[in-house]
Design a protein around this motif. Structure first.
Motif: not given
Ligand SMILES: [Fe+2]
Ligand code: FES
Length: 372
Positions: A197-199, A203-205, A208-210, A330-332
């Protein structure tokens, strides 16, 4: 949109209940093709690696005719797990360490000490009746897929059926030519579906992922309409960016088969259940997901490059590896937080936005296979 027409996340049991997990393993991991690794890991006959699939140990090897073969790691004498070293090379045969039953690389039993010492009138022993239990194996463009369904006398549906239009779509990347350069294994305390799902959304980028968010427009995904066996889409780069790396610079030639369009995007595909395929203009990244428990998944991430680039004295891959290792972590981390929150007695399914349609599609696949 009225409240009732919104799609919602799945109930907690899909992420917390060991029985639901076991049933999903049957449906997804033992009932369809899963990606086991790369053909390049076993170039020569006898090369092998082991894969742990929800408690089952599988041997993946290459026989003397050059075909990829897979077997349950179970001796036909008294059932012993034979091979315990994660990868290596068989010297032409597979021998059980217990009493020495010996199998050819195609799985046939070629030696069984003392089994012929039977008295007249007793049933005879035939080696033909005790080959290793086979696991179906097929190769798609360098990716080895295995199917653990037990189909006595029957073959599972061909891998091509599960892959649909992907082989044609991804042919320009010539994935079979690419070689693995780096592997990182992560142990993540989250259900396997939370990783999928996260992959499947960006929208979380921004939050979560600057670093990633500087390279790509998080709302710019061009998603293909979901199939029942995969979902995915492509994302273009922000201005001046040429690949996913720490600074967006590309330090390797484009992969040789790509056109302009393919050079300008990354293609992210979740191929159910366990392959996350990320095709960049100059390299390929793969994640394979190996569920260990309802709340725990081992993830093997590999970076694959073109051998012509790898042979160059100034070949450089650290930019791509460091970038994705950071992003992976960051994702995990957030997947583990999702798992923790869903385990709360307070959790109830929450609403998806329009931009989370691939996630809803995956949930529907999960429910659909449960209904079947
Ligand atoms: Fe991600
Ligand atoms: S259990 Fe394998 S040889 Fe006896």
């Amino acid at each position: 949109m009225s409240k009732s027409s919104l799609h919602h996340t799945l109930p907690a049991r899909y992420y917390t209940d060991a029985q639901v997990f076991a049933a999903e393993m049957e449906r997804f991991y033992f009932g369809s093709w899963i990606c086991a690794g790369r053909a390049g890991q076993i170039d020569r006959p006898g090369d092998y690696f082991l894969r742990d699939v929800a408690g089952e140990s599988i041997i993946v090897t290459r026989d003397t005719s050059g075909s990829v073969r897979a077997f349950y790691n179970v001796c036909r004498h008294r059932g012993t797990r034979m091979c315990t070293v994660a990868e290596g090379r068989f010297d032409g045969r597979i021998q059980c360490p217990y009493h020495g039953w010996t199998y050819a690389l195609n799985g046939s039993l070629i030696g069984a000490p003392h089994m012929s010492e039977l008295n007249i009138g007793e049933p005879t022993f035939s080696r033909d009746e005790y080959p290793l239990h086979p696991v179906s194996a097929e190769v798609w463009d360098g990716h080895i897929f295995i199917n653990l369904g037990i189909h006595p006398g029957l073959h599972p549906e061909p891998l091509g059926q599960q892959l649909g239009s992907l082989p044609e779509k991804f042919a320009p990347w010539r994935m079979h030519e690419l070689r693995v350069h780096q592997r990182i294994v992560y142990d993540v305390k989250a259900n396997w579906k939370l990783i999928v799902l996260n992959y499947s959304e960006c929208l979380h980028c921004p939050l979560l992922h600057p670093v990633l968010n500087r390279l790509t427009d998080y709302l710019g995904a061009d998603n293909e309409s979901p199939a029942s066996t995969y979902t995915g889409g492509a994302m273009g780069f922000a201005g001046g960016v040429q690949t996913m790396s720490m600074d967006g610079k590309r330090r390797r030639e484009y992969l040789p088969g790509l056109g302009d369009e393919q050079r300008s995007k990354v293609y992210y595909y979740a191929i159910y259940p366990n392959l996350l395929l990320s095709l960049h203009p100059d390299y390929m990244m793969t994640h394979t997901l190996w569920p260990i428990a309802v709340d725990r998944t081992e993830i093997i991430c590999e970076w694959h490059f073109h051998p012509a680039e790898m042979a160059k004295p100034d070949f450089h891959a650290g930019d791509a590896i460091d970038f994705w290792d950071l992003t992976n972590r960051e994702d995990w981390r957030v997947a583990e937080l999702s798992q923790a929150g869903i385990q709360s007695r307070a959790y109830t399914p929450g609403p998806y936005s329009k931009r989370e349609e691939l996630l809803h599609a995956f949930d529907e696949t999960v429910l659909d296979r449960e209904r079947r």
